[in-house]
Structure formats: C-alpha cells, structure tokens
Design a protein around this motif. Structure first.
Motif, mmCIF file in Angstrom:
data_model
loop_
_atom_site.group_PDB
_atom_site.id
_atom_site.type_symbol
_atom_site.label_atom_id
_atom_site.label_comp_id
_atom_site.label_asym_id
_atom_site.label_seq_id
_atom_site.Cartn_x
_atom_site.Cartn_y
_atom_site.Cartn_z
ATOM 1 N N ILE A 1 -4.146 1.755 12.844
ATOM 2 C CA ILE A 1 -3.988 1.283 11.469
ATOM 3 C C ILE A 1 -2.658 0.557 11.307
ATOM 4 O O ILE A 1 -2.601 -0.552 10.768
ATOM 5 N N LEU A 2 -1.582 1.165 11.802
ATOM 6 C CA LEU A 2 -0.257 0.548 11.687
ATOM 7 C C LEU A 2 -0.184 -0.753 12.488
ATOM 8 O O LEU A 2 0.454 -1.716 12.049
ATOM 9 N N TYR A 3 -0.846 -0.794 13.626
ATOM 10 C CA TYR A 3 -0.895 -2.012 14.437
ATOM 11 C C TYR A 3 -1.611 -3.130 13.664
ATOM 12 O O TYR A 3 -1.100 -4.254 13.560
ATOM 13 N N ASP A 4 -2.780 -2.808 13.116
ATOM 14 C CA ASP A 4 -3.531 -3.800 12.351
ATOM 15 C C ASP A 4 -2.755 -4.256 11.125
ATOM 16 O O ASP A 4 -2.748 -5.450 10.794
ATOM 17 N N LEU A 5 -2.089 -3.314 10.460
ATOM 18 C CA LEU A 5 -1.280 -3.684 9.296
ATOM 19 C C LEU A 5 -0.153 -4.641 9.684
ATOM 20 O O LEU A 5 0.139 -5.593 8.952
ATOM 21 N N ALA A 6 0.466 -4.409 10.830
ATOM 22 C CA ALA A 6 1.540 -5.294 11.296
ATOM 23 C C ALA A 6 0.995 -6.691 11.577
ATOM 24 O O ALA A 6 1.612 -7.695 11.204
ATOM 25 N N LEU A 7 -0.165 -6.759 12.232
ATOM 26 C CA LEU A 7 -0.768 -8.064 12.513
ATOM 27 C C LEU A 7 -1.153 -8.790 11.228
ATOM 28 O O LEU A 7 -0.890 -9.990 11.078
ATOM 29 N N LEU A 8 -1.755 -8.060 10.304
ATOM 30 C CA LEU A 8 -2.151 -8.670 9.034
ATOM 31 C C LEU A 8 -0.936 -9.120 8.223
ATOM 32 O O LEU A 8 -0.968 -10.180 7.589
ATOM 33 N N GLN A 9 0.127 -8.339 8.267
ATOM 34 C CA GLN A 9 1.343 -8.722 7.546
ATOM 35 C C GLN A 9 1.953 -9.977 8.158
ATOM 36 O O GLN A 9 2.426 -10.857 7.447
ATOM 37 N N ALA A 10 1.921 -10.072 9.484
ATOM 38 C CA ALA A 10 2.437 -11.266 10.150
ATOM 39 C C ALA A 10 1.593 -12.484 9.766
ATOM 40 O O ALA A 10 2.133 -13.555 9.480
ATOM 41 N N ASN B 1 -8.495 -9.184 1.733
ATOM 42 C CA ASN B 1 -7.463 -8.360 1.117
ATOM 43 C C ASN B 1 -7.057 -7.364 2.200
ATOM 44 O O ASN B 1 -7.873 -6.547 2.638
ATOM 45 N N THR B 2 -5.818 -7.419 2.637
ATOM 46 C CA THR B 2 -5.394 -6.633 3.803
ATOM 47 C C THR B 2 -5.622 -5.133 3.624
ATOM 48 O O THR B 2 -6.120 -4.470 4.531
ATOM 49 N N LYS B 3 -5.285 -4.608 2.467
ATOM 50 C CA LYS B 3 -5.445 -3.161 2.256
ATOM 51 C C LYS B 3 -6.919 -2.774 2.245
ATOM 52 O O LYS B 3 -7.315 -1.805 2.889
ATOM 53 N N THR B 4 -7.708 -3.531 1.515
ATOM 54 C CA THR B 4 -9.145 -3.240 1.460
ATOM 55 C C THR B 4 -9.756 -3.322 2.853
ATOM 56 O O THR B 4 -10.577 -2.489 3.236
ATOM 57 N N TYR B 5 -9.328 -4.315 3.613
ATOM 58 C CA TYR B 5 -9.837 -4.491 4.974
ATOM 59 C C TYR B 5 -9.553 -3.244 5.815
ATOM 60 O O TYR B 5 -10.439 -2.724 6.495
ATOM 61 N N ILE B 6 -8.323 -2.760 5.755
ATOM 62 C CA ILE B 6 -7.930 -1.577 6.536
ATOM 63 C C ILE B 6 -8.726 -0.352 6.083
ATOM 64 O O ILE B 6 -9.244 0.401 6.915
ATOM 65 N N TYR B 7 -8.836 -0.158 4.785
ATOM 66 C CA TYR B 7 -9.552 1.010 4.273
ATOM 67 C C TYR B 7 -11.016 0.985 4.706
ATOM 68 O O TYR B 7 -11.568 2.010 5.093
ATOM 69 N N GLN B 8 -11.622 -0.192 4.659
ATOM 70 C CA GLN B 8 -13.031 -0.286 5.055
ATOM 71 C C GLN B 8 -13.193 -0.136 6.563
ATOM 72 O O GLN B 8 -14.102 0.550 7.018
ATOM 73 N N LYS B 9 -12.323 -0.768 7.318
ATOM 74 C CA LYS B 9 -12.436 -0.715 8.780
ATOM 75 C C LYS B 9 -12.308 0.716 9.302
ATOM 76 O O LYS B 9 -13.057 1.121 10.185
ATOM 77 N N TYR B 10 -11.377 1.474 8.755
ATOM 78 C CA TYR B 10 -11.126 2.826 9.251
ATOM 79 C C TYR B 10 -11.776 3.912 8.395
ATOM 80 O O TYR B 10 -11.560 5.098 8.644
ATOM 81 N N LYS B 11 -12.553 3.490 7.413
ATOM 82 C CA LYS B 11 -13.283 4.420 6.547
ATOM 83 C C LYS B 11 -12.352 5.478 5.937
ATOM 84 O O LYS B 11 -12.585 6.683 6.044
ATOM 85 N N ILE B 12 -11.262 4.981 5.350
ATOM 86 C CA ILE B 12 -10.306 5.847 4.661
ATOM 87 C C ILE B 12 -10.093 5.280 3.263
ATOM 88 O O ILE B 12 -10.539 4.175 2.960
ATOM 89 N N ASP B 13 -9.399 6.048 2.424
ATOM 90 C CA ASP B 13 -9.036 5.521 1.120
ATOM 91 C C ASP B 13 -7.513 5.482 1.003
ATOM 92 O O ASP B 13 -6.800 5.982 1.871
#
Length: 150
Positions: free
Chosen positions: A38-47, A62-74
């Motif tokens: 998750i942190l890796y993907d967030l770093a890439l998306l932020q870059a 939407n970076t946050k929505t993307y992460i939440y959906q990809k990892y099935k978290i809220d």
C-alpha cells in the motif's frame, strides 16, 4: 495547604506521565507485507500526481479511492493501521526502508530502459547521418564525373 497542592500536583503529573502514549491495536489489522504494498503504491501514485497530474485526471483516478478498492480496505482501517505503526517506530522504519529499496530498484530499472532508448535513438541518428553523408558523397562524385555542358 501547600503540602496538599504539592501532593496533588505530583499525583496529576504522575498519572499524566504513567499513561502510555500508544495507539490501540487496529480492529482489522493489515498484514505488514500488504501495508508495504500500500505504501509503495501510494508513493508511486504521489510521484505521478506530482509529475503528471493530468494523467490521473484523464483516467479519472482518485489515488485514495484506488488504494482502498485495490486492497479492499476503507479509510478508517488504513488510518488505524497507519497510526498503530507510527507508534511502533522501529517497525514503521523497517517498513519504509523496504518501500524505499523497492522504489530505488524500480528507478534503476526505469533509468536503464531510458538509457537504452536514448542510446538507440542516438545510434539511429548517427546511422541516418552516416547514410546522408554517404549519399551526399555519391551525389558529389556523380556531379564531378559529369562533363560540363557548354
């Protein structure tokens, strides 16, 4: 009276200092390997967001929505886990070191690809220049070999 105030002050300070500054364990813990991803993907998306925000907008990402959906978290689950890790500084540091190593490895891979493409382009330019120079020589030789028209 002074003794009571001093005693009360000491008691309040003692209670304040004795309470632990820890985040409670999350209700839905995220595995360390998943949190690393998750942190890796967030770093890439932020870059990407910093470098080329129009690409994210074009693709309606939407970076946050993307992460939440990809990892099935809220968002609450991520926030709880992130807060918990932040209080466990050694674990958090190790996690960020892994993410940083992955990012550096990916950067080296991309740099190698870019360098290869640049060499390829440079080689094509040199090849084109050589062909042009060769063609020019042939044309000049033909022009020199012709007899002048009077």
């Amino acid at each position: 009276m002074k003794k009571i105030l001093v005693l009360l002050s000491v008691l309040i300070m003692g209670l304040g200092c004795s309470s632990k500054n820890e985040a409670p364990k999350p209700e839905k813990p995220i595995e360390p390997a998943v949190m690393e991803n998750i942190l890796y993907d967030l770093a890439l998306l932020q870059a990407l967001k910093s470098y080329s925000p129009e690409k994210l907008e074009e693709n309606k990402v939407n970076t946050k929505t993307y992460i939440y959906q990809k990892y099935k978290i809220d968002s609450a689950q991520f926030a709880e886990n992130n807060r918990y890790l932040a209080f466990n500084i050694e674990e958090y540091k190790a996690l960020f070191e892994k993410v940083t190593a992955r990012l550096e490895k990916k950067k080296a891979e991309i740099d190698a690809i870019v360098q290869k493409e640049e060499k390829s382009k440079a080689g094509k330019v040199e090849e084109t220049n050589a062909k042009t120079a060769d063609s020019s020589k042939k044309i000049f030789q033909k022009l020199r070999s012709r007899k002048p028209v009077n």
